[in-house]
Design an enzyme around this catalytic site. Structure first.
Site, PDB file in Angstrom:
ATOM      1  N   ARG A  74     113.059  36.083  58.912  1.00  0.00           N
ATOM      2  CA  ARG A  74     112.720  34.901  58.106  1.00  0.00           C
ATOM      3  C   ARG A  74     113.989  34.344  57.461  1.00  0.00           C
ATOM      4  NH1 ARG A  74     108.243  36.197  53.869  1.00  0.00           N
ATOM      5  NH2 ARG A  74     106.857  36.299  55.667  1.00  0.00           N
ATOM      6  N   ARG A 143     111.360  35.039  46.065  1.00  0.00           N
ATOM      7  CA  ARG A 143     111.430  34.556  47.459  1.00  0.00           C
ATOM      8  C   ARG A 143     111.939  33.109  47.520  1.00  0.00           C
ATOM      9  NH1 ARG A 143     107.708  37.479  50.695  1.00  0.00           N
ATOM     10  NH2 ARG A 143     107.677  39.635  49.989  1.00  0.00           N
ATOM     11  N   LYS A 207     106.674  41.391  45.235  1.00  0.00           N
ATOM     12  CA  LYS A 207     107.221  40.075  45.543  1.00  0.00           C
ATOM     13  C   LYS A 207     107.014  39.112  44.372  1.00  0.00           C
ATOM     14  CE  LYS A 207     104.562  39.611  49.197  1.00  0.00           C
ATOM     15  NZ  LYS A 207     103.655  39.156  50.284  1.00  0.00           N
ATOM     16  N   LYS A 209     107.201  34.724  43.472  1.00  0.00           N
ATOM     17  CA  LYS A 209     107.308  33.421  44.134  1.00  0.00           C
ATOM     18  C   LYS A 209     107.397  32.273  43.130  1.00  0.00           C
ATOM     19  CE  LYS A 209     105.104  35.079  48.259  1.00  0.00           C
ATOM     20  NZ  LYS A 209     103.985  34.959  49.209  1.00  0.00           N
ATOM     21  N   CYS A 428      97.606  30.927  59.073  1.00  0.00           N
ATOM     22  CA  CYS A 428      98.703  31.899  59.035  1.00  0.00           C
ATOM     23  C   CYS A 428      98.973  32.397  60.444  1.00  0.00           C
ATOM     24  CB  CYS A 428      98.344  33.058  58.128  1.00  0.00           C
ATOM     25  SG  CYS A 428      97.140  34.171  58.882  1.00  0.00           S
ATOM     26  N   CYS A 434     101.446  39.909  63.438  1.00  0.00           N
ATOM     27  CA  CYS A 434     101.250  40.411  62.075  1.00  0.00           C
ATOM     28  C   CYS A 434     100.525  41.761  62.078  1.00  0.00           C
ATOM     29  CB  CYS A 434     100.459  39.409  61.241  1.00  0.00           C
ATOM     30  SG  CYS A 434     100.214  40.046  59.568  1.00  0.00           S
ATOM     31  N   CYS A 473      93.549  37.733  57.449  1.00  0.00           N
ATOM     32  CA  CYS A 473      93.200  38.830  56.543  1.00  0.00           C
ATOM     33  C   CYS A 473      93.203  38.282  55.118  1.00  0.00           C
ATOM     34  CB  CYS A 473      94.191  40.000  56.705  1.00  0.00           C
ATOM     35  SG  CYS A 473      95.674  39.865  55.708  1.00  0.00           S
ATOM     36  N   CYS A 477      98.071  34.226  53.235  1.00  0.00           N
ATOM     37  CA  CYS A 477      99.365  33.594  53.516  1.00  0.00           C
ATOM     38  C   CYS A 477      99.287  32.079  53.722  1.00  0.00           C
ATOM     39  CB  CYS A 477     100.008  34.241  54.729  1.00  0.00           C
ATOM     40  SG  CYS A 477     100.371  35.993  54.463  1.00  0.00           S
TER      41      CYS A 477
HETATM   42 FE1  SRM Z   1     102.484  36.364  53.689  1.00  0.00          FE
HETATM   43  C1  SRM Z   1     102.484  39.709  54.133  1.00  0.00           C
HETATM   44  C2  SRM Z   1     103.353  35.867  56.865  1.00  0.00           C
HETATM   45  C3  SRM Z   1     103.209  33.152  52.935  1.00  0.00           C
HETATM   46  C4  SRM Z   1     100.698  36.663  50.777  1.00  0.00           C
HETATM   47  N1  SRM Z   1     102.910  37.600  55.220  1.00  0.00           N
HETATM   48  C5  SRM Z   1     102.898  38.960  55.187  1.00  0.00           C
HETATM   49  C6  SRM Z   1     103.476  39.530  56.479  1.00  0.00           C
HETATM   50  C7  SRM Z   1     104.945  39.717  56.293  1.00  0.00           C
HETATM   51  C8  SRM Z   1     102.759  40.785  57.028  1.00  0.00           C
HETATM   52  C9  SRM Z   1     103.286  42.130  56.651  1.00  0.00           C
HETATM   53  O1  SRM Z   1     103.513  42.417  55.468  1.00  0.00           O
HETATM   54  O2  SRM Z   1     103.460  42.937  57.572  1.00  0.00           O
HETATM   55  C10 SRM Z   1     103.178  38.333  57.439  1.00  0.00           C
HETATM   56  C11 SRM Z   1     104.064  38.227  58.674  1.00  0.00           C
HETATM   57  C12 SRM Z   1     103.298  37.633  59.818  1.00  0.00           C
HETATM   58  C13 SRM Z   1     104.114  37.312  61.007  1.00  0.00           C
HETATM   59  O3  SRM Z   1     103.888  37.931  62.069  1.00  0.00           O
HETATM   60  O4  SRM Z   1     104.967  36.438  60.931  1.00  0.00           O
HETATM   61  C14 SRM Z   1     103.186  37.181  56.475  1.00  0.00           C
HETATM   62  N2  SRM Z   1     103.260  34.835  54.691  1.00  0.00           N
HETATM   63  C15 SRM Z   1     103.457  34.790  56.026  1.00  0.00           C
HETATM   64  C16 SRM Z   1     103.791  33.397  56.497  1.00  0.00           C
HETATM   65  C17 SRM Z   1     104.748  33.351  57.670  1.00  0.00           C
HETATM   66  C18 SRM Z   1     102.460  32.689  56.837  1.00  0.00           C
HETATM   67  C19 SRM Z   1     102.575  31.393  57.604  1.00  0.00           C
HETATM   68  O5  SRM Z   1     101.762  31.264  58.514  1.00  0.00           O
HETATM   69  O6  SRM Z   1     103.408  30.547  57.309  1.00  0.00           O
HETATM   70  C20 SRM Z   1     104.319  32.798  55.179  1.00  0.00           C
HETATM   71  C21 SRM Z   1     105.792  33.012  54.999  1.00  0.00           C
HETATM   72  C22 SRM Z   1     106.266  32.380  53.727  1.00  0.00           C
HETATM   73  C23 SRM Z   1     107.746  32.400  53.525  1.00  0.00           C
HETATM   74  O7  SRM Z   1     108.442  31.642  54.191  1.00  0.00           O
HETATM   75  O8  SRM Z   1     108.208  33.144  52.655  1.00  0.00           O
HETATM   76  C24 SRM Z   1     103.561  33.630  54.170  1.00  0.00           C
HETATM   77  N3  SRM Z   1     102.108  35.139  52.100  1.00  0.00           N
HETATM   78  C25 SRM Z   1     102.393  33.810  52.040  1.00  0.00           C
HETATM   79  C26 SRM Z   1     101.692  33.202  50.951  1.00  0.00           C
HETATM   80  C27 SRM Z   1     101.685  31.727  50.573  1.00  0.00           C
HETATM   81  C28 SRM Z   1     102.736  31.373  49.557  1.00  0.00           C
HETATM   82  O9  SRM Z   1     103.651  32.173  49.300  1.00  0.00           O
HETATM   83  O10 SRM Z   1     102.637  30.285  49.013  1.00  0.00           O
HETATM   84  C29 SRM Z   1     100.956  34.207  50.341  1.00  0.00           C
HETATM   85  C30 SRM Z   1      99.962  34.033  49.162  1.00  0.00           C
HETATM   86  C31 SRM Z   1     100.645  33.830  47.858  1.00  0.00           C
HETATM   87  C32 SRM Z   1     100.922  35.154  47.210  1.00  0.00           C
HETATM   88  O11 SRM Z   1     101.960  35.744  47.511  1.00  0.00           O
HETATM   89  O12 SRM Z   1     100.086  35.612  46.430  1.00  0.00           O
HETATM   90  C33 SRM Z   1     101.234  35.422  51.070  1.00  0.00           C
HETATM   91  N4  SRM Z   1     101.762  37.926  52.608  1.00  0.00           N
HETATM   92  C34 SRM Z   1     101.005  37.830  51.471  1.00  0.00           C
HETATM   93  C35 SRM Z   1     100.552  39.144  51.102  1.00  0.00           C
HETATM   94  C36 SRM Z   1      99.654  39.494  49.886  1.00  0.00           C
HETATM   95  C37 SRM Z   1     100.434  39.653  48.629  1.00  0.00           C
HETATM   96  C38 SRM Z   1      99.602  40.162  47.490  1.00  0.00           C
HETATM   97  O13 SRM Z   1      99.935  39.885  46.345  1.00  0.00           O
HETATM   98  O14 SRM Z   1      98.624  40.859  47.724  1.00  0.00           O
HETATM   99  C39 SRM Z   1     101.064  40.037  52.064  1.00  0.00           C
HETATM  100  C40 SRM Z   1     100.865  41.559  52.115  1.00  0.00           C
HETATM  101  C41 SRM Z   1     101.675  42.287  51.111  1.00  0.00           C
HETATM  102  O15 SRM Z   1     102.572  41.759  50.462  1.00  0.00           O
HETATM  103  O16 SRM Z   1     101.381  43.483  50.970  1.00  0.00           O
HETATM  104  C42 SRM Z   1     101.812  39.229  53.005  1.00  0.00           C
HETATM  105 FE1  SF4 Z   2      99.112  38.477  58.394  1.00  0.00          FE
HETATM  106 FE2  SF4 Z   2      97.131  38.423  56.679  1.00  0.00          FE
HETATM  107 FE3  SF4 Z   2      99.318  37.034  56.165  1.00  0.00          FE
HETATM  108 FE4  SF4 Z   2      97.718  36.233  58.059  1.00  0.00          FE
HETATM  109  S1  SF4 Z   2      97.184  36.359  55.879  1.00  0.00           S
HETATM  110  S2  SF4 Z   2      99.947  36.420  58.235  1.00  0.00           S
HETATM  111  S3  SF4 Z   2      96.944  38.115  58.888  1.00  0.00           S
HETATM  112  S4  SF4 Z   2      99.198  39.219  56.278  1.00  0.00           S
END
Ligand code: SRM
Ligand code: SF4
Length: 568
Positions: A74, A143, A207, A209, A428, A434, A473, A477
């Site tokens: 990323r 981030r 994390k 944000k 997402c 993922c 899930c 995201c």
């Molecule tokens: Fe996310 C984890 C993809 C924005 C909440 N996210 C992941 C991971 C890295 C999976 C992992 O941990 O193994 C995913 C990788 C998938 C892949 O194959 O690429 C992933 N997140 C993404 C992206 C690429 C989704 C997209 O389709 O664009 C976004 C990348 C953003 C960036 O450039 O930094 C992405 N993730 C978000 C957002 C939205 C936002 O930030 O505005 C959220 C919700 C906001 C938040 O953080 O509360 C988000 N991602 C999560 C979470 C849950 C965090 C939590 O507090 O519970 C995880 C899992 C974790 O952290 O344990 C996660």
């Molecule tokens: Fe993966 Fe869940 Fe984030 Fe989708 S919402 S990219 S399934 S961690």
């Protein structure tokens, strides 16, 4: 009382010598396509996730082969602003080392998928040569800082972007590990023992944000952020920001102690205070966030556990001054404005719809090739939006027709057939990369929208904007809990359906159907679309209609998210 038991990730961070771990040895190990277990946690801080191809996981297992490991990288891009030269560099990496696609993310960043271990260093070096980096794109740190993707609209937008850039730099980890491991830099550790003045040796509990936003468009979804800055403009001047805290989307199915939560306004600060306020908030979370349970470690839980007044007091103590009284602000929507727009200097900007952020050549729509060609012809910028779209930015008036012709030649201009539902959709990544996906998302939402579009067309709603977001899930995201139609993967082919969120990302949705398959989703939405078409008030939004009709309960705070869909 015995000491609290810290999570394993805390041990890994503490022993990592500021994020070094054994990453260098892991990269050099020729016997596996993977890196050591502990290093998989540390690599995230460097913007790298170990993954394996889930489409072939069981087949590989059957053949007793190790999983098909590869890495997601990323690149961090504050405010999503990049030059077309940088885009060309990303394009080369995608073709040479990744899966020939570029993925625009929901935080204005870029992801590469499918990079194998031996190509990691070359890819990271190439990203850095283009003056972008991947440090702190993931991990327990602040981030990618988001900013409104339309900075050309006004002086205010430009000022806000500069505050976002400054804050991003201030909160970037200071460890020399990144340079050392990926860019073969000198070992700086011994010269600089105290390398993390803000984060300390164990970084943040989780994390973190941050986003800036300029009302009335909530295009960075400020309420989903741990920390938000809402620009306050009075008499045409940016006088400061309302500071929001405690937003976050992630939760786990069946664990009501976890929930999405919207950020709330903590107070007001001047532009000069932006960095100091952020530092006070980040260090409060550093010191009080829960390091014993990663599912309870985000700022939203620190605030809900201790109360917003306690939190404000602690921040003000660190700031050594009081925050101001919040000023009024209002939002109208959280989507992007598509097509050509002209700014006050006469330059043009084209917001291009990129379905679910995937830049690839698919049949006649040759997005990857088309953007490469445009990036070669056009000397301005590409701006990534938090809705996974791309703005071809700063096009001089005399080049506009050339760009328009290229958009058409490569079949990538915004289609007149794209309905408002599709233009307001996000999904997402989910399968196949993922590790946490429970259901399809990016690969499935487009076909579900085909079916929903048919329903909307029948009741005359094709031209009406309704936000729809899907995730594979409950981590959220694509911020599904603040889409008017939120679909959250529960199992293969099934989703929880959430309704009633605000069109401006300012109200959470509420569970309407649990574990529904496609036919159940269609059956649930069909009568609601018909009712909305027939009974809505003037310009009433779908989410507001759902709440007024009491289809679901209005969720007024994250901690009530799991209370049933309607009042008992
Ligand atoms: Fe996310 C984890 C993809 C924005 C909440 N996210 C992941 C991971 C890295 C999976 C992992 O941990 O193994 C995913 C990788 C998938 C892949 O194959 O690429 C992933 N997140 C993404 C992206 C690429 C989704 C997209 O389709 O664009 C976004 C990348 C953003 C960036 O450039 O930094 C992405 N993730 C978000 C957002 C939205 C936002 O930030 O505005 C959220 C919700 C906001 C938040 O953080 O509360 C988000 N991602 C999560 C979470 C849950 C965090 C939590 O507090 O519970 C995880 C899992 C974790 O952290 O344990 C996660
Ligand atoms: Fe993966 Fe869940 Fe984030 Fe989708 S919402 S990219 S399934 S961690």
């Amino acid at each position: 009382m015995s000491d609290p038991v810290l999570t394993d990730v805390e041990r890994i961070k503490a022993n990592s010598r500021h994020l070094r771990g054994t990453l260098t040895a892991s990269l050099d190990d020729p016997l596996t396509g993977a890196i050591a277990d502990d290093d998989t946690q540390l690599s995230k801080f460097h913007g790298i996730y170990q993954q394996d191809d889930r489409d072939i996981r069981s087949e590989r297992k059957r053949q007793r082969l190790e999983p098909a490991y590869s890495f997601m990288i990323r690149a961090r891009i504050p405010g999503g602003v990049m030059t077309t030269g940088q885009w060309r560099a990303m394009d080369r990496i995608a073709l040479k080392h990744a899966n020939s696609t570029i993925r625009l993310t929901t935080r204005q960043a870029i992801q590469f998928h499918g990079v194998i271990k031996k190509n990691l260093k070359t890819s990271i070096a190439a990203i850095n040569q283009s003056m972008l980096d991947t440090l702190a794109a993931c991990g327990d740190v602040n981030r990618n800082v988001m900013a409104p993707p339309l900075p050309f609209l006004s002086e205010i937008h430009r000022a806000v972007q500069s505050h976002a850039d400054a804050l991003s730099t201030h909160l970037t980890p200071k460890t020399g590990a990144y340079h050392e491991i990926w860019l073969d830099g000198e070992k700086v550790e011994s010269l600089q023992p105290d390398v993390e003045p803000i984060y300390g040796d164990t970084y943040l509990p989780r994390k973190f944000k941050t986003a800036f936003v300029v009302p009335p468009q909530n295009d960075t979804d400020v309420f989903a952020q741990d920390l938000g800055y809402v620009a306050i403009v009075e008499s045409g001047q940016l006088v400061g920001y309302n500071v929001t805290v405690g937003g976050g989307m992630g939760m786990s199915h069946g664990e009501p102690a976890t929930y999405p939560r919207l950020g709330e306004v903590l107070g007001f600060c001047t532009p000069e205070q932006v960095t100091a306020v952020a530092e006070a908030i980040v260090t409060t979370q550093r010191d009080f966030g829960d390091r014993t349970n990663r599912k309870h470690a985000r700022l939203k839980y620190t605030i809900d556990d201790r109360g917003i007044d306690w939190f404000r007091g602690e921040v003000e103590r660190r700031l050594d001054s009081r925050l101001g009284v919040p000023r009024p602000h209002a939002f109208v929507g959280n989507g992007d404005v598509y097509g050509w727009q002209q700014d006050d200097s006469g330059a043009w900007h084209y917001t291009l719809f990129v379905q679910n952020g995937r830049v690839a050549d698919i049949a006649d729509r040759r997005l990857l090739s088309g953007l490469r060609r445009i990036a070669t012809t056009h000397d301005g910028e590409f701006r990534l939006t938090p809705n996974q779209n791309l703005i071809i930015s700063n096009v001089p008036a005399d080049k506009k027709d050339t760009i328009a012709a290229l958009l058409s030649e490569y079949g990538i201009e915004n289609s007149e057939q794209a309905t408002q539902l599709r233009l307001n959709s996000m999904a997402c990544v989910a399968f196949p990369t993922c590790a946490l996906a429970m259901a399809e998302s990016e690969r499935y939402l487009p076909s579900l929208i085909d079916r929903l579009d048919e329903l909307l067309a029948k009741v005359g709603l094709s031209g009406d904007a309704i936000t729809i977001r899907m995730t594979g899930c409950p981590n959220g995201c694509a911020r599904p809990y603040i889409a008017e139609i939120g679909l959250v993967g529960k199992g293969p082919g099934t989703y929880n359906l959430y309704l009633g969120a605000g069109f401006a990302g300012d109200r959470l949705g509420c569970l309407y159907r649990d574990n529904a398959d496609e036919n159940e989703i269609i059956a649930a939405l069909s009568p609601l679309f018909a009712a909305y078409a027939g009974q809505r008030r003037d310009s009433e939004r779908f989410g507001d209609f759902i709440i007024r009709q009491r289809v679901v309960r209005e969720i007024t705070a994250g901690r009530f998210f799991h209370e049933g869909p309607v009042d008992a």
